[in-house]
Write a protein that holds these residues in place. Structure first.
Motif, PDB file in Angstrom:
ATOM      1  N   THR A   1      15.018  15.822   4.379  1.00 54.67           N
ATOM      2  CA  THR A   1      15.848  14.819   3.725  1.00 54.67           C
ATOM      3  C   THR A   1      15.118  14.151   2.570  1.00 54.67           C
ATOM      4  O   THR A   1      15.425  14.392   1.410  1.00 54.67           O
ATOM      5  N   THR A   2      14.160  13.311   2.864  1.00 52.68           N
ATOM      6  CA  THR A   2      13.428  12.620   1.800  1.00 52.68           C
ATOM      7  C   THR A   2      11.987  12.461   2.217  1.00 52.68           C
ATOM      8  O   THR A   2      11.628  12.567   3.383  1.00 52.68           O
ATOM      9  N   GLU A   3      11.148  12.130   1.249  1.00 51.33           N
ATOM     10  CA  GLU A   3       9.758  11.857   1.587  1.00 51.33           C
ATOM     11  C   GLU A   3       9.652  10.583   2.400  1.00 51.33           C
ATOM     12  O   GLU A   3       8.676  10.370   3.097  1.00 51.33           O
ATOM     13  N   GLY A   4      10.661   9.726   2.312  1.00 51.11           N
ATOM     14  CA  GLY A   4      10.622   8.500   3.094  1.00 51.11           C
ATOM     15  C   GLY A   4      10.712   8.785   4.570  1.00 51.11           C
ATOM     16  O   GLY A   4      10.310   7.972   5.379  1.00 51.11           O
TER      17      GLY A   4
ATOM     18  N   GLN B   1      18.182   0.449  -4.167  1.00 46.92           N
ATOM     19  CA  GLN B   1      19.312   1.154  -4.773  1.00 46.92           C
ATOM     20  C   GLN B   1      18.918   1.774  -6.110  1.00 46.92           C
ATOM     21  O   GLN B   1      19.279   2.909  -6.418  1.00 46.92           O
ATOM     22  N   ARG B   2      18.182   1.006  -6.922  1.00 41.11           N
ATOM     23  CA  ARG B   2      17.780   1.527  -8.227  1.00 41.11           C
ATOM     24  C   ARG B   2      16.861   2.747  -8.085  1.00 41.11           C
ATOM     25  O   ARG B   2      17.028   3.756  -8.765  1.00 41.11           O
ATOM     26  N   ALA B   3      15.875   2.647  -7.185  1.00 44.11           N
ATOM     27  CA  ALA B   3      14.951   3.767  -6.997  1.00 44.11           C
ATOM     28  C   ALA B   3      15.691   4.987  -6.453  1.00 44.11           C
ATOM     29  O   ALA B   3      15.445   6.129  -6.862  1.00 44.11           O
ATOM     30  N   GLY B   4      16.645   4.745  -5.533  1.00 45.36           N
ATOM     31  CA  GLY B   4      17.409   5.859  -4.980  1.00 45.36           C
ATOM     32  C   GLY B   4      18.277   6.524  -6.030  1.00 45.36           C
ATOM     33  O   GLY B   4      18.389   7.758  -6.066  1.00 45.36           O
ATOM     34  N   ALA B   5      18.911   5.720  -6.898  1.00 44.60           N
ATOM     35  CA  ALA B   5      19.752   6.293  -7.951  1.00 44.60           C
ATOM     36  C   ALA B   5      18.918   7.102  -8.935  1.00 44.60           C
ATOM     37  O   ALA B   5      19.326   8.181  -9.388  1.00 44.60           O
TER      38      ALA B   5
ATOM     39  N   GLU C   1       0.827  -1.206   0.000  1.00 45.16           N
ATOM     40  CA  GLU C   1       0.000   0.000   0.000  1.00 45.16           C
ATOM     41  C   GLU C   1       0.863   1.259   0.000  1.00 45.16           C
ATOM     42  O   GLU C   1       0.535   2.261  -0.659  1.00 45.16           O
ATOM     43  N   ALA C   2       2.000   1.211   0.724  1.00 48.55           N
ATOM     44  CA  ALA C   2       2.890   2.373   0.757  1.00 48.55           C
ATOM     45  C   ALA C   2       3.495   2.622  -0.623  1.00 48.55           C
ATOM     46  O   ALA C   2       3.607   3.778  -1.068  1.00 48.55           O
ATOM     47  N   LEU C   3       3.881   1.545  -1.307  1.00 43.11           N
ATOM     48  CA  LEU C   3       4.440   1.710  -2.660  1.00 43.11           C
ATOM     49  C   LEU C   3       3.422   2.341  -3.603  1.00 43.11           C
ATOM     50  O   LEU C   3       3.766   3.226  -4.399  1.00 43.11           O
TER      51      LEU C   3
ATOM     52  N   THR D   1       9.788   5.577  -2.382  1.00 42.05           N
ATOM     53  CA  THR D   1       9.681   4.177  -2.818  1.00 42.05           C
ATOM     54  C   THR D   1      10.946   3.409  -2.479  1.00 42.05           C
ATOM     55  O   THR D   1      10.887   2.229  -2.116  1.00 42.05           O
ATOM     56  N   ALA D   2      12.097   4.081  -2.587  1.00 43.30           N
ATOM     57  CA  ALA D   2      13.354   3.419  -2.221  1.00 43.30           C
ATOM     58  C   ALA D   2      13.342   3.017  -0.757  1.00 43.30           C
ATOM     59  O   ALA D   2      13.781   1.914  -0.387  1.00 43.30           O
ATOM     60  N   ARG D   3      12.841   3.900   0.073  1.00 44.35           N
ATOM     61  CA  ARG D   3      12.790   3.604   1.501  1.00 44.35           C
ATOM     62  C   ARG D   3      11.877   2.408   1.773  1.00 44.35           C
ATOM     63  O   ARG D   3      12.199   1.538   2.599  1.00 44.35           O
ATOM     64  N   VAL D   4      10.725   2.332   1.090  1.00 48.58           N
ATOM     65  CA  VAL D   4       9.811   1.202   1.288  1.00 48.58           C
ATOM     66  C   VAL D   4      10.490  -0.094   0.856  1.00 48.58           C
ATOM     67  O   VAL D   4      10.416  -1.124   1.550  1.00 48.58           O
ATOM     68  N   HIS D   5      11.167  -0.074  -0.314  1.00 48.04           N
ATOM     69  CA  HIS D   5      11.866  -1.280  -0.781  1.00 48.04           C
ATOM     70  C   HIS D   5      12.895  -1.732   0.241  1.00 48.04           C
ATOM     71  O   HIS D   5      13.025  -2.932   0.518  1.00 48.04           O
ATOM     72  N   GLU D   6      13.635  -0.798   0.792  1.00 47.68           N
ATOM     73  CA  GLU D   6      14.661  -1.184   1.766  1.00 47.68           C
ATOM     74  C   GLU D   6      14.025  -1.795   3.011  1.00 47.68           C
ATOM     75  O   GLU D   6      14.496  -2.810   3.538  1.00 47.68           O
ATOM     76  N   CYS D   7      12.942  -1.156   3.514  1.00 41.92           N
ATOM     77  CA  CYS D   7      12.274  -1.685   4.703  1.00 41.92           C
ATOM     78  C   CYS D   7      11.701  -3.081   4.440  1.00 41.92           C
ATOM     79  O   CYS D   7      11.635  -3.917   5.352  1.00 41.92           O
TER      80      CYS D   7
END
Length: 693
Positions: free
Chosen positions: A678-681, A616-620, A574-576, A602-608
């Motif tokens: 910092t970020t929306e995450g 990494q891809r979303a962050g880049a 749901e967060a994604l 989205t990068a933060r959600v993937h990491e969690c």
């Protein structure tokens, strides 16, 4: 309080008599309390009581004694003063008195605090102090008990009409008239030694007619000083005739106050008509505080004339200076207030008194607007408006305006309460509260002014509810909710926000900005309470409203908040979806930095969720969008986020590269537009701004 020998300080110039009373008070300080004699010293401050009727000089005696204690060095933190009864006889709430004492200490309580919380804050602030608390015009024992410090190092000096049963171990020092020599000496100040020497019998008779009351003696002395051609016997004859004059129906509230009534009429009857009218209008001044602007507006006369008349009134003993003489501020003595109100009721129609009040409040609004306008940039519309005002209504610079605001604050707050309580001047009351709020924010900032803003918003709420104004009611509730939330009263804030939502919906505004703000505030409060699912649900309602308005920026921001809430709640799919919806809205709106922050979310959600490669891809990709946008601070924030992510994955070298790059971006001058965080995450979004009143 530990036993000590109190050495009296030097008597202030102009203070007469009261040797017996001062000795009693000094002996009371030195006397061991009953608890001390019983071997269980009390943890509370010692209380001394000066008891007497208004007009007996009870406050002057207390001030003299307190000044002597402070000068003696036993109380190095000085004298803290508060008045516990308004001029109209209304007891002052303990919380307001506590806030006044805290302000004298350079401290303050949380905005919106109740009486109990504020008195607790005051006690904590006095724990390490050695001060004298002079509490004037105490109405009840309960009112006094709430303000007694929990330390034996402070002394409470209370002034009241009579004994205060319920306060343990307090013996009142009863104050009556002056002794005859002191009374004659006070009259001699006005009459001069020649008139007293020529007719000592008349001087004795005048002192007796005044009941040896200091307030009545001061008025008689003022009349004699203003009439050097008159004999002392003339004053006696005029005072004795006061019972049969045109104001015979103005009976004193009590027979003991009759000498004061006659002394007031002695002066009042000698005044020219314009001066007499101004005098009887002075009880309309908020909190009994008067300056030339207030007096001129009440009487509808020029400012210079008002200034001269106030100085004359002070010379007569009709007013007491408040602060240095050159400041031109005065207090209406509490003993004269009921008599002046009786004169006002007898001589002025209610409509005329209301008109005078309206003129005074209108002048106050203009002064407050000028006080706020001087803080605006040169060349702004506010400065242009300020330049068009008459000279006496302008402030030369910001410091002068800030000083005026600080010294008049009790009167200004009292004016706001007066305007709202009256109920007949609601439009003017709303303008006054708005102007005062803006002036306080302009000079102190919203955070520092919050303790004063809270009761002002409550006044706005009272007016809005009385006049069925849903928009103003919603704005006031939102502002009160914001202040409650800042001080950690989240449950109270939630109630305020829900009530604001109900009021805003009843307005039926097609754009509904207040509804949107209420929805977001409710959601944010649930987030503060840790209820992330409810926070996301309420943000979802706000999204639906933004969609109905076609507001892409609001949709993007709110989808981001939903994503952040669901991330905190561990709902990864749901967060994604929420973060992707935020990114899509930012893209349609042409907002590259917003897209970058959404991708970072989205990068933060993937990491969690344990998907390191996707993170990494979303962050880049987020970093590439940030570089395209030219927002260097956002680039640095994303670099730091990528560094944290790399460290959590054990890739120290990659993390070091990102941190070095972030450092270069942050050190470079002119680094481009600022990013919110910092970020929306995490929490890059800011809270919604407070609605305009």
């Amino acid at each position: 309080m530990t036993e000590q020998t109190v050495t009296p300080g030097p008597r202030r110039p102009g203070f007469l008599g009261r040797h017996r009373e001062l000795s009693i008070l000094r002996a009371d300080v030195e006397r061991a309390g009953l608890d001390t004699l019983a071997g269980r010293p009390a943890a509370r401050g010692r209380v001394l009581l000066v008891a007497g009727r208004p007009g007996t000089g009870r406050t002057t005696l207390a001030e003299e004694f307190a000044a002597g204690l402070s000068a003696g060095g036993d109380y190095p933190d000085g004298v803290l003063r508060a008045r516990l009864t308004d001029p109209d006889g209304t007891p002052v709430p303990a919380g307001r008195a506590a806030r006044a004492l805290l302000a004298a200490l350079g401290a303050d309580g949380p905005p919106g605090s109740g009486d109990d919380e504020l008195t607790d804050v005051l006690r904590d602030a006095l724990q390490e102090r050695r001060a004298v608390l002079l509490l004037d015009d105490v109405a009840t024992a309960e009112q006094l008990a709430d303000l007694i410090p929990d330390t034996r190092h402070c002394l409470v000096l209370a002034v009241a009409r009579g004994p205060l049963t319920g306060i343990p171990d307090v013996r009142p020092c009863t104050v009556g008239g002056l002794d005859r020599p002191a009374a004659v000496a006070l009259l001699e100040r006005g009459a001069g030694d020649v008139r007293v020497t020529v007719d000592p019998g008349a001087t004795e008779s005048l002192a007796e007619t005044c009941g040896c009351l200091p307030a009545a003696l001061a008025l008689a002395a003022g009349w004699l000083a203003a009439h050097p051609e008159a004999a002392v016997a003339d004053a006696v004859r005029r005072m004795r005739a006061a019972a049969a004059d045109d104001f015979a129906d103005l009976a004193a509230p009590d027979a003991a106050d009759e000498p004061l009534r006659r002394a007031l009429l002695l002066v009042y009857a000698s005044l020219p008509a314009p001066a007499a009218r101004m005098l009887r209008l002075l009880p309309l001044a908020p909190a009994g505080l008067v300056d030339a602007h207030t007096a001129a507006a009440l009487a509808g006369c020029p400012l210079d004339a008002a200034r001269d008349l106030l100085a004359d009134f002070a010379a007569y003993g009709l007013l007491r200076p408040d602060g240095p003489p050159d400041q031109g501020r005065y207090l209406v003595p509490g003993c004269l207030d009921p008599l002046l109100r009786a004169l006002l009721d007898a001589a002025e129609k209610p409509s005329e008194a209301l008109l005078a009040t309206a003129r005074m409040l209108e002048r106050t609004v203009r002064l407050l607007r000028a006080c706020q306008a001087v803080t605006e940039p040169v060349g702004s519309p506010a400065r242009a408006w300020l330049a068009g005002l008459p000279g006496p209504l302008r402030f030369g610079h910001r410091a002068a305006a800030a000083h005026w605001l600080a010294t008049r604050q009790p009167a200004l707050l009292a004016a706001a309460r007066l305007a709202v309580a009256d109920g007949r001047l609601d439009t003017l009351a709303r303008r006054l509260v708005s102007a005062l709020s803006r002036a306080l924010i302009a000079h102190r900032g919203a955070e520092a002014a919050a303790p004063e803003l809270y009761p002002l918003h409550e006044l706005v709420l009272d007016v809005a509810e009385r006049n069925d104004l849903p928009r103003e009611r919603a704005a006031a509730l939102l502002n009160l909710g914001d202040l409650d939330a800042r001080t950690g009263r989240l449950t109270e804030a939630l109630d305020r926000y829900r009530a604001a939502l109900e009021a805003a919906r009843s307005e039926r505004d097609p754009e509904q900005p207040t509804v949107s703000r209420a929805l977001e505030s409710i959601a944010g409060t649930y987030g503060e309470l840790g209820d992330w699912q409810r926070a996301a649900d309420w943000y979802g309602r706000a999204v639906a409203l933004a969609q109905s308005r076609g507001d892409l920026a609001a949709q993007a921001r709110l989808h981001g908040r939903i994503g952040a809430a669901l991330t905190r709640d561990g709902q990864w799919p749901e967060a994604l979806r929420a973060w992707r919806a935020a990114g899509a809205a930012h893209r349609r709106n042409g907002d590259l930095p917003g897209q970058a922050r959404a991708l970072a979310g989205t990068a933060r959600v993937h990491e969690c969720a344990g998907r390191a490669e996707e993170a990494q891809r979303a962050g880049a990709e987020a970093l590439r969008l940030a570089e395209r946008s030219g927002d260097r601070r956002l680039q640095a924030a994303l670099r730091l986020e990528l560094a944290d992510c790399a460290e959590r994955q054990g890739r120290a070298a990659v993390a070091a590269v990102h941190r070095q790059a972030a450092g270069r971006l942050l050190d470079r001058p002119g680094s481009g537009p600022e990013s919110s965080a910092t970020t929306e995450g995490h929490t890059y979004e800011t809270e919604p701004a407070s609605a305009e009143e």
